[in-house]
Design an enzyme around this catalytic site. Structure first.
Site: not given
Ligand code: NI
Length: 246
Positions: A50, A192
């Site tokens: 993400d 991430h």
């Molecule tokens: Ni996010």
């Protein structure tokens, strides 16, 4: 097969194939190309990243994924795309999936319906301008969605069920251990691609999970047999944990 507008790519090693989904169609024929080979025993999982793209760390991650021949799913933030369209193009060329993670990472629960639609359409257009392809899935920032939002956005919300909190700890060992310990068949793993520690954890995560006979696939591949999902308005934490609001 519902239409001829998808494309696939045949590897010689029978790893799951990339499928390009349109927003309202799915070509399931691609899965039939290897179903006889792996479906009976393979344990599928999806690695998801993400908040990118990041100009330095995302390409480093793509190098690692290329080395291991692993296909992942990237939930990109729309405002991060301008100037980095080449990174999305590379993701697409290397058979990763791209989903929306909103325009500015604002909580969708704080927006009214007009804002929600504008956020969805602007982000999807940024992805389309970079790749000539619209995403079919999205991930709501902060896990925040509900039936009202789903009915407005009309996209499957992809949540997750393995979370190393890599954004909080920024610790390679913690990320590796949490993911290796908690991953099960059909897991959707959240990471991430904007933190160096997250990227550095990836090679060991891949090696550990491949040693346990997991096969990495994109989210849409993980969910492929549930065709309804691809144009439904449900949420999914894993292959078996999809909830539909209608
Ligand atoms: Ni996010």
């Amino acid at each position: 097969m519902l239409c001829g507008c998808s494309s696939n790519h045949i590897n010689t090693d029978h790893t799951p194939q990339k499928t390009i989904y349109q927003t309202d169609t799915i070509d399931v024929s691609v899965f039939q190309t290897y179903s006889g080979m792996t479906n009976t025993w393979a344990k599928y999982i999806a690695l998801t990243f993400d908040d990118g793209p990041h100009k330095k760390y995302t390409p480093e991650l793509l190098d690692i994924l290329e080395k291991y021949n692993v296909h992942a799913t990237f939930f990109v933030v729309g405002q991060n795309i301008p100037g980095k369209e080449w990174i999305l193009k590379r993701m697409q060329n290397e058979w990763h999936e791209i989903g929306s993670h909103s325009l500015q990472h604002r909580a969708y629960t704080e927006m009214w319906s007009g804002e929600l639609i504008r956020d969805r359409d602007t982000t999807e257009k940024l992805i389309h301008d970079a790749t000539w392809q619209f995403p079919s899935i999205y991930r709501p920032p902060y896990w925040l969605t509900n039936s009202g939002i789903q009915n407005i956005l009309e996209r499957p919300a992809i949540l997750w069920n393995v979370d190393p909190d890599d954004w909080r700890y920024r610790n390679i060992d913690h990320t590796i251990k949490t993911i290796t310990k908690n991953t099960k068949e059909n897991s959707i793993i959240l990471m991430h691609d904007i933190y160096p520690a997250s990227i550095k954890a990836v090679p060991t995560i891949i090696e550990n999970l491949e040693n346990e006979w997991y096969t990495f696939v994109t989210v849409s591949e993980l969910l492929y047999h549930n065709e309804q999902l691809l144009w439904g308005t449900g949420t999914c934490m894993s292959w078996r944990e999809c909830h539909f609001y209608k």
